[in-house]
Motif scaffolding. Sequence first.
Motif: not given
Length: 120
Positions: A54-59, A110-111
């Motif tokens: 959840n560190r990069y939700p915008s990604l 995910f990857f």
Amino acid sequence: MNAEFLIPAVIFFAIYHIVKLISTHLLKRKLIKAEQYDRVGILEEPKSESDESNRYPSLKWGLVALMTGLGFVVIDVLRLFDKEWIDGRNAVLPIGILLVFISLGFLIYFFIMNGRKVKN
């Protein structure tokens, strides 16, 4: 989507969340009255600050939105070739194409996140 399915689904979803909210509140209140303050925290949902996923939700949501858009483009291009093949009302194929592209967006995220974990 068919309204005969959507309306009951929304109603049951709302009832479920209202019952869950009220029961959690009543249980917390009972625990506080019984002076079991340490157990009140058990009912809190865990929030992990160090969770890498959840560190990069915008990604994540950017990739999902991009892949959803690509899915709609593919559906529209396929409609140009044969209107009978992809009819938005009667066919399941457009929904399948859209779900495949959305899941591809999640898989790409995910990857990317697994690649970051290996490098760190």
